[in-house]
Design an enzyme around this catalytic site. Structure first.
Site: not given
Length: 261
Positions: A69, A180
């Site tokens: 992440c 992302c």
């Protein structure tokens, strides 16, 4: 065993690349779906979650842990490494370095969550690797949540994505960094808008290569995949075919399960 975690579904793009590169490794994927998304939360909260989830994976026997992440890496990977100095930790950072190196127009863009867009870590990446390149950072609120809801091809998102991308393309960027891990699953919508004017830069394969370098004996397992989530684990497993990840589903030997962490 190699542990991979994210706030939700986004890190599955990284998991898939690792699974392809390490077919015999035993893998654990933990989605912190009780607290998704991370992108709109403050750094202190994200650090707390990363340490809780990371500790659970260590307790399960993981010797390599991938923070799959960008937001969690930016906010908390340093604290995680300090807590477990002997652990092999791989973070996921926006591909600013390869984008800057490949750019011919000397103009690149980074699509990111609100948290990553304002992070000092991203600013440092840009300063370190893209000092001679013009960089536009575009926050994309709600995009990770859209992936979590598996609303990947909604008509309204096409217009929203175009509103983000058209100004960047008009500015002349020729590399667009997917900052992302969730955004990898939005490629089917983003690529027709970009229409060959720029390259979408994802780092999943680079992360997998780093895992291969660190894996050592981890690639001598049975190739087992375990899926877990802090809420609604059945949704995590059901998302695999929707996201084009049937090959991961084939490695599962038991249903996804709930983790309290």
């Amino acid at each position: 065993m190699i542990g991979v975690f994210d706030s939700g579904l986004g890190g599955l793009s990284v998991l898939a690349a690792i699974a392809d590169g390490l077919p015999r490794a035993d893998l654990v994927y933990l989605a912190d779906t009780a607290h998704v998304p991370y992108g709109d939360k403050d750094d202190a909260y994200i650090r707390q979650r990363v340490l809780r989830i990371g500790t659970h994976l260590v307790d399960q026997g993981c010797r390599v842990v991938v923070v799959a992440c960008n937001t969690a890496t930016a906010a908390a990977v340093s604290a995680f490494r300090e807590t477990y100095p002997a652990l092999r930790v791989v973070g996921v950072e926006p591909g600013v370095k390869p984008a800057a190196a490949a750019s011919r127009s000397r103009r690149i863009a980074v699509l990111a969550t609100d948290s990553t867009a304002r992070s000092q870590r991203l600013a440092q990446l840009i300063e370190r690797y893209a000092g001679s390149v013009e960089v536009r950072v575009a926050a994309c609120p709600g995009w990770a949540t859209r992936v979590e809801a598996l609303r990947l091809t909604d008509g309204d998102f096409v217009e929203e994505a175009r509103a983000h991308l058209d100004p960047l393309l008009n500015f002349g960027v020729d590399q667009i960094v997917l900052g992302c891990t969730h955004y990898a699953f939005l490629r089917p919508t983003l690529e027709p808008i970009v229409d060959g004017k720029a390259t979408l830069v994802d780092v999943a394969d680079a992360v997998a290569r780093q895992c291969i370098r660190l894996a050592d004996a981890a690639n001598s397992g049975s190739g087992r995949l375990t899926l877990a989530a802090t809420a609604q684990p059945e949704r995590l497993q059901a998302a695999l075919p929707v996201l084009g990840l049937k090959r991961l589903a084939r490695r599962l030997q038991q249903p996804a399960h709930l983790v309290v962490a």
